[in-house]
Design a protein around this motif. Structure first.
Motif, mmCIF file in Angstrom:
data_model
loop_
_atom_site.group_PDB
_atom_site.id
_atom_site.type_symbol
_atom_site.label_atom_id
_atom_site.label_comp_id
_atom_site.label_asym_id
_atom_site.label_seq_id
_atom_site.Cartn_x
_atom_site.Cartn_y
_atom_site.Cartn_z
ATOM 1 N N UNK A 1 22.426 -44.531 -4.677
ATOM 2 C CA UNK A 1 22.929 -43.340 -3.983
ATOM 3 C C UNK A 1 24.448 -43.247 -4.055
ATOM 4 N N UNK A 2 25.091 -44.176 -4.778
ATOM 5 C CA UNK A 2 26.539 -44.105 -4.967
ATOM 6 C C UNK A 2 27.346 -44.854 -3.919
ATOM 7 N N UNK B 1 35.398 -45.010 -5.109
ATOM 8 C CA UNK B 1 35.424 -43.786 -5.907
ATOM 9 C C UNK B 1 34.562 -43.950 -7.168
ATOM 10 N N UNK B 2 34.707 -45.095 -7.824
ATOM 11 C CA UNK B 2 33.917 -45.357 -9.033
ATOM 12 C C UNK B 2 32.423 -45.327 -8.692
ATOM 13 N N UNK C 1 30.894 -43.737 -6.263
ATOM 14 C CA UNK C 1 30.428 -42.371 -5.962
ATOM 15 C C UNK C 1 30.237 -41.568 -7.250
ATOM 16 N N UNK C 2 31.224 -41.654 -8.139
ATOM 17 C CA UNK C 2 31.133 -40.902 -9.398
ATOM 18 C C UNK C 2 29.950 -41.408 -10.230
ATOM 19 N N UNK C 3 29.823 -42.716 -10.291
ATOM 20 C CA UNK C 3 28.726 -43.307 -11.070
ATOM 21 C C UNK C 3 27.363 -42.910 -10.493
ATOM 22 N N UNK C 4 27.271 -42.890 -9.157
ATOM 23 C CA UNK C 4 26.013 -42.516 -8.512
ATOM 24 C C UNK C 4 25.601 -41.106 -8.884
ATOM 25 N N UNK C 5 26.575 -40.201 -8.857
ATOM 26 C CA UNK C 5 26.268 -38.811 -9.191
ATOM 27 C C UNK C 5 25.906 -38.677 -10.674
ATOM 28 N N UNK C 6 26.680 -39.379 -11.522
ATOM 29 C CA UNK C 6 26.400 -39.327 -12.971
ATOM 30 C C UNK C 6 24.997 -39.859 -13.257
ATOM 31 N N UNK D 1 22.384 -39.985 -11.246
ATOM 32 C CA UNK D 1 21.321 -39.081 -10.787
ATOM 33 C C UNK D 1 21.193 -37.897 -11.731
ATOM 34 N N UNK D 2 22.310 -37.418 -12.269
ATOM 35 C CA UNK D 2 22.261 -36.283 -13.200
ATOM 36 C C UNK D 2 21.588 -36.679 -14.510
ATOM 37 N N UNK D 3 21.910 -37.870 -15.011
ATOM 38 C CA UNK D 3 21.307 -38.307 -16.278
ATOM 39 C C UNK D 3 19.821 -38.639 -16.106
ATOM 40 N N UNK D 4 19.459 -39.134 -14.925
ATOM 41 C CA UNK D 4 18.033 -39.362 -14.630
ATOM 42 C C UNK D 4 17.290 -38.021 -14.669
#
Lengths: 337, 109
Positions: free
Chosen positions: B22-23, B36-37, B39-44, B46-49
């Motif tokens: 969940x970031x 920050x890393x 959070x960004x990674x979590x969003x990336x 979820x988008x790629x999933x």
């Protein structure tokens, strides 16, 4: 541009290749039949979000490689041209030869940069709406003609084209009765939403053929009348029966049921969330980021009802797509308590 | 040894962050802005999933992106995500093999 993309598609293992712009809009695509225009538009939007996120971490990114259990997704930054930025995406299965693909993608990227620089993209974009139906055609061959390529197709084939299933969600269903193979008549908007959601959830388990399976199932459960949501349970069981793995079958059933419990996009609470009238901070990270962005946009342009409606629908879709997440369930319980 | 410590010890890994799906930030090695890393990674992720689900590609294993000077590798586990910043960018494959030794065949990378 189609010729350039075709060269990449010819590499063993590549299923589809597409170019999208910085706004996540599909510019051009080539792919095997299942990767139709509607799916490519949907995937362009998703990848557009991913690229925006990557740029937060690394502005000068050149390439992205995502590895999945059953395939790969490769992106190449085509840079800025004609006032916009563009990205080349390649969808491949596990048989992809990475060395061949790397060479083919580099060659294609160089050619695409030149083509985009010479103004090819605007003409392609201009042609998009007029040819949307033709581009999702399941023709006799294995590849799908992309935007701007309909001039290559005989008009008789265009007349037989499957309708574009494009919408904001990438799927839509005709509300008119039709004898066309791919037209599914639905009784009302709620039934249409149900079909879209079911196809999306099924796609998690069977991939892009989901729409075809749903269409076939609708014909079985409602052969003589427009599909109505009252037949939803029967449709769900029909589709679930086609998923071999019992765990996947159970997850599919639960996901559809959960997603359909989420209030519709026109529920006033969604608009209150995106405008900030309800100062709620979701536990679900993606929703938190979405809301931050939505509130900035809505604030910047004033309370434009259409913009609010768009964000409200987007937020609802995001919750529905992730309805199986515990964070999403918690958030929904708080929002709609 | 945990994934984070394992790749953190590699000379080509300049920094690394461990987060949940969940970031949320869990741990970091040589990374001052881990939250920050994460959070960004979590969003990336979820988008790629989501992209993988739309395309029927199965579960997401890794995402890597590279620029001129550095690359970033995101390895997805069942309940966590490891993000590593790598210099030079050509070393991504080496670090990927450290994290996922089962994927050692050239066709699998």
């Amino acid at each position: 541009m189609e010729t350039i993309l075709q060269a990449v598609l010819d590499v063993t293992g590549v299923g589809a290749t597409l170019v999208f712009d910085g706004g996540g809009r599909l510019v051009c695509h080539r792919g095997h039949a299942i990767y139709d225009r509607a799916l490519c538009e949907q995937i362009s939007g998703t990848l557009g979000k991913a690229v925006d996120t990557i740029q937060l971490q690394q502005e000068d990114w050149e390439s992205v490689s995502a590895r999945y259990n059953d395939g790969k997704l490769l992106l190449r930054n085509l840079g800025a041209a004609g006032g916009g930025t563009y990205v080349l995406a390649v969808v491949a299965d596990a048989t992809l030869n990475p060395s061949f693909a790397t060479v083919a993608i580099r060659v294609a990227a160089n050619k695409l940069k030149k083509a985009l620089g010479s103004g090819a993209a605007p003409s392609v974009l201009a042609a998009a709406p007029a040819h949307a139906a033709a581009s999702s055609t399941l023709l006799a061959g294995s590849s799908v003609q992309a935007v701007g390529s309909s001039s290559l197709l005989p008009s008789s084939r265009l007349a037989d084209s499957r309708p574009a299933l494009a919408s904001s969600s990438g799927l839509s269903w005709s509300q008119t009765s039709s004898v066309g193979l791919s037209r599914i008549a639905v009784a009302d908007p709620a039934s249409s939403t149900y079909l879209s959601r079911t196809a999306k959830e099924l796609a998690r388990h069977v991939g892009p053929m989901a729409k075809v399976y749903v269409e076939e199932a609708v014909r079985r459960v409602s052969p003589d009348a427009p599909f109505s949501i009252s037949l939803g349970g029967k449709l769900l069981e029909d589709l679930a029966g086609q998923i071999e793995d019992s765990g996947d079958r159970m997850r599919f059933r639960q996901a559809v049921q959960l997603a359909m419990q989420i209030p519709a996009a026109d529920h006033p609470r969604w608009a209150e969330l995106v405008t900030g009238k309800v100062p709620f901070k979701p536990s679900f990270l993606a929703a938190r980021m979405f809301l931050a962005s939505a509130r900035m946009e809505v604030g910047k342009r004033g309370a434009n009802p259409e913009l609010i409606k768009k964000y409200a629908a987007g937020l609802r879709d995001m919750f529905a797509e992730n309805a199986d997440s515990s964070n999403v369930r918690q958030d929904l319980a708080k929002v709609f308590k | 040894m945990s994934d984070l410590k394992l790749i953190g010890s590699r000379p080509e890994v300049k920094s690394a962050v461990l987060s949940d799906l969940a970031g949320a930030f869990l741990d970091a090695v040589r990374e001052p802005d881990g939250e920050n890393v994460a959070a960004v990674t979590g969003f990336l992720t979820s988008t790629m999933v989501q992209a993988g689900e739309q395309l029927g590609l199965g579960a997401l294993r890794t995402v890597s992106f590279a620029g001129q000077a550095r690359a970033c590798l995101v390895a997805v586990r069942s309940d966590s995500v490891v993000t590593a910043f790598i210099e030079p960018p050509t070393s991504v494959a080496t670090v990927e093999r450290v994290l996922d030794p089962s994927d050692s065949s050239p066709r699998g990378r």
